[in-house]
Design an enzyme around this catalytic site. Structure first.
Site, PDB file in Angstrom:
ATOM      1  N   ASP A 127     -10.416   2.978  -3.307  1.00 17.70           N
ATOM      2  CA  ASP A 127     -11.408   1.840  -2.756  1.00 17.70           C
ATOM      3  C   ASP A 127     -12.921   1.856  -3.337  1.00 17.70           C
ATOM      4  OD1 ASP A 127      -8.736   1.584  -1.648  1.00 17.70           O
ATOM      5  OD2 ASP A 127      -9.735   1.510   0.337  1.00 17.70           O
TER       6      ASP A 127
ATOM      7  N   ASP B 114       0.608  -1.290   0.143  1.00 16.92           N
ATOM      8  CA  ASP B 114      -0.240  -0.013  -0.061  1.00 16.92           C
ATOM      9  C   ASP B 114       0.808   1.031   0.142  1.00 16.92           C
ATOM     10  OD1 ASP B 114      -2.435   1.309   0.202  1.00 16.92           O
ATOM     11  OD2 ASP B 114      -3.376  -0.073   1.374  1.00 16.92           O
TER      12      ASP B 114
HETATM   13  C1  GLA Z   1      -6.172   1.325   1.293  1.00 15.40           C
HETATM   14  C2  GLA Z   1      -6.124   0.233  -0.005  1.00 15.40           C
HETATM   15  C3  GLA Z   1      -7.242  -0.725   0.403  1.00 15.40           C
HETATM   16  C4  GLA Z   1      -7.038  -1.622   1.836  1.00 15.40           C
HETATM   17  C5  GLA Z   1      -6.600  -0.413   3.013  1.00 15.40           C
HETATM   18  C6  GLA Z   1      -6.129  -0.871   4.360  1.00 15.40           C
HETATM   19  O1  GLA Z   1      -7.272   2.111   1.511  1.00 15.40           O
HETATM   20  O2  GLA Z   1      -6.651   1.142  -1.190  1.00 15.40           O
HETATM   21  O3  GLA Z   1      -7.482  -1.669  -0.556  1.00 15.40           O
HETATM   22  O4  GLA Z   1      -5.644  -2.434   1.646  1.00 15.40           O
HETATM   23  O5  GLA Z   1      -5.967   0.548   2.477  1.00 15.40           O
HETATM   24  O6  GLA Z   1      -6.049   0.236   5.122  1.00 15.40           O
END
Ligand code: GLA
Length: 555
Positions: free
Chosen positions: A259, A194
């Site tokens: 997301d 990430d």
């Molecule tokens: C980000 C990523 C997600 C997830 C979260 C975890 O938002 O885009 O897919 O992994 O972090 O905190």
């Protein structure tokens, strides 16, 4: 430099022209380029070169969407078992991916992860609590693969937790080699990296992820255990321009957007959140970068929300169709222990999964927009003359949508049509197929017809394996996003790589898997956006063992 054209008139007809090629001896790039002799001749196209399969997009499940940062061993065991009992494993899903929340940022004096022993207990005799290899063994014992998660920065996304307290230092910066070696030693098969910490520190993702790619390669070499690389930078810095083959990765995926929805964990804060259909469409749209999706490298529009609160069964089918037509990674976010029968059927539809996993590894492209909100998407499949076609209706009313064979790169001749959701053959059609599509719905079919002509351009060199550069000039195509077959030989046992620059665009890195001693072919899609024959494709081998590129064929 148009040379000659000839038709072979057998339905697999080629117009032959010859590009220029430039030779550059290995290790002498600084020296002047020596131009190869350009001879022109007609030759039968290498229509027979075997197609070399490329790694398909990954399929599996991820803990984030349904369990946020409360993930633990118990949850992972239940989900892994459900992947088997729902028939998902049999359908091809294999990764069980542990997302954020497995580690809370503590390291010992040597920098090793300190793991919560209660959350990750021993699962079998002889195991120690607080050792992540326990859960990996459990997952592997079910015949599945295991994924883990970290951040490219010093901190991770636990600085901004969705549930529970803030945790600092949940990232791998300063420990890349140590952490990725540990993941491989634990036995993990997949790692998502990430960008919360990297973003906070304003690091350069292309630099950090390349360093991580090299740390992964080192860990793989040390353990003999492959770690699939998933980059999660949300598309903020156009990763499709630098992520393919980053740090030498033989296959990888990169997120292209944020997301779709924040986690929905039953009985916890935010449990009333809903996934939304516009959110699904938006992530799909942001994930379309076909010029970068080839030879095992994939755009990632996020874990799927199929089966999560907020979407109807029909919307779940459209979501699945969108991910399949774009050859997206298929990582399910729903709780596998509570899937409805309709969701289970959607996720395991073999005809739809085959579209996503097709061995050509190409992304679908929008080939026409016959009305406001009406779209025809086409994904070339490995079998010659086959296309997956999505008729997508984003408008407020039901509408008839027509896919024309000429837009799909097929001849106007009889082609059969099969609906992959109803599992029915629709019949044979001579030049197009029309279906009525409900508002905010889609129809997905497989069209089996006949390829329209390819134009072949040959590199004229006897000693191509010593070359580093191969240029094809004066290339023409009917499609702005053209399909290009590259015929090459790589007689080594490892993939070779070359950078391809098309016209003035940013180069992309193409993988050339081993072919043995006879030529093979991989396919890419290239923006041949110059009129007439004004397009130029230039390949530069990466490293000493470049592929011997012999010809390209363009549609
Ligand atoms: C980000 C990523 C997600 C997830 C979260 C975890 O938002 O885009 O897919 O992994 O972090 O905190």
């Amino acid at each position: 430099m148009t040379i000659k054209q000839k038709s072979f008139g057998d339905g697999d007809e080629y117009m032959l022209r010859f590009g220029t090629s430039i030779l550059l001896s290995v290790g002498a790039r600084a020296a002047a380029l020596s131009l190869a002799v350009c001879a022109f001749a007609l030759a039968q196209a290498h229509s027979g070169a075997k197609r070399i399969a490329v790694p398909p997009p990954p399929m599996g499940w991820s803990s984030w969407n349904s369990f946020s940062n409360i993930v633990d061993s118990q949850i992972i065991q239940e989900q892994a078992r459900a992947m088997i009992s729902t028939g998902m494993a049999k359908a091809g899903y294999q990764y069980v991916n542990i997302d954020e929340g497995w580690w809370l940022g503590e390291r010992d004096a040597d920098g090793h992860f300190v793991i919560d022993a209660k959350a990750w207990p021993a699962l079998a005799a002889g195991e120690h609590a607080g050792d992540m290899s326990n859960i990996v063994r459990y997952i592997h014992g079910l015949g599945l693969k295991a994924g883990i998660y970290t951040d490219a920065g010093k901190d991770g996304c636990s600085l901004y937790p969705d549930l529970g307290p803030v945790h600092e230092h949940v990232g791998s910066e300063g420990h890349y080699e140590q952490d990725f070696l540990q993941f491989a030693q634990w036995g993990f098969d997949y790692v998502k990296v990430d960008w919360c910490g990297g973003d906070k520190e304003k690091l350069d993702p292309a630099v950090q992820y390349a360093e991580i790619g090299r740390a992964i390669a080192k860990a793989e070499a040390a353990t003999g255990h492959p770690l699939y690389f998933s980059l999660c930078e949300w598309g903020n810095n156009s990763p499709w321009t630098w992520a393919p083959n980053i740090g030498g990765a033989p296959a990888d995926v990169w997120r292209t957007s944020g997301d779709i929805v924040a986690p929905i964990v039953p009985h916890r804060e935010h449990s009333g959140r809903l996934a939304s259909f516009p959110g699904v469409l938006s992530n799909f749209d942001q994930g379309i970068h076909p010029e970068a999706e080839h030879t095992g490298f994939y755009n990632d529009p996020d874990m799927m929300v199929v089966g999560m609160p907020g979407l109807t069964d029909a919307q779940n089918r459209v979501h699945m169709s969108l991910w399949a037509i774009s050859a997206a990674p298929l990582l399910v976010g729903a709780d596998l222990t509570t899937l409805s029968e309709a969701t289970r059927a959607t996720l395991t539809n073999a005809e739809v999964l085959a579209v996503d996993q097709d061995a050509l590894g190409l992304q679908g492209v929008k080939v026409s927009s016959p009305g406001d909100g009406l779209e025809v998407w086409s994904k070339a499949l490995a079998a010659p003359g086959e296309r997956a076609v999505l008729l997508l209706n984003r408008s407020g009313d039901a509408a008839q949508i027509t896919a024309k064979w000429s837009d799909l790169g097929l001849e106007d001749s009889s082609a059969t049509v099969r609906d992959v959701w109803s599992h029915k053959d629709a019949g044979a059609f001579s030049s197009s197929y029309s279906a009525t599509v409900a508002s905010n719905d889609a129809v997905m079919v497989i069209v089996r017809g006949h390829e329209s002509k390819l134009r072949e351009y040959r590199a004229l060199r006897a000693d191509m394996d010593k070359s580093r550069e191969t240029d094809f000039a004066q290339v023409s195509s009917h499609a702005a996003m053209a399909r290009v077959r590259i015929t090459y030989t790589n007689s080594s046992s490892a993939p070779a790589y070359a950078e391809l620059r098309t016209n003035g665009h940013i180069a992309t890195r193409v993988a050339f898997p081993p072919t043995g001693n006879t030529p093979g072919a991989v396919w890419i899609q290239a923006p041949l956006d110059r009129a007439g024959d004004g397009n130029v494709l230039g390949f530069v081998a990466i490293g000493d063992a470049g592929p011997a590129i012999e010809s390209i064929a363009v549609q």
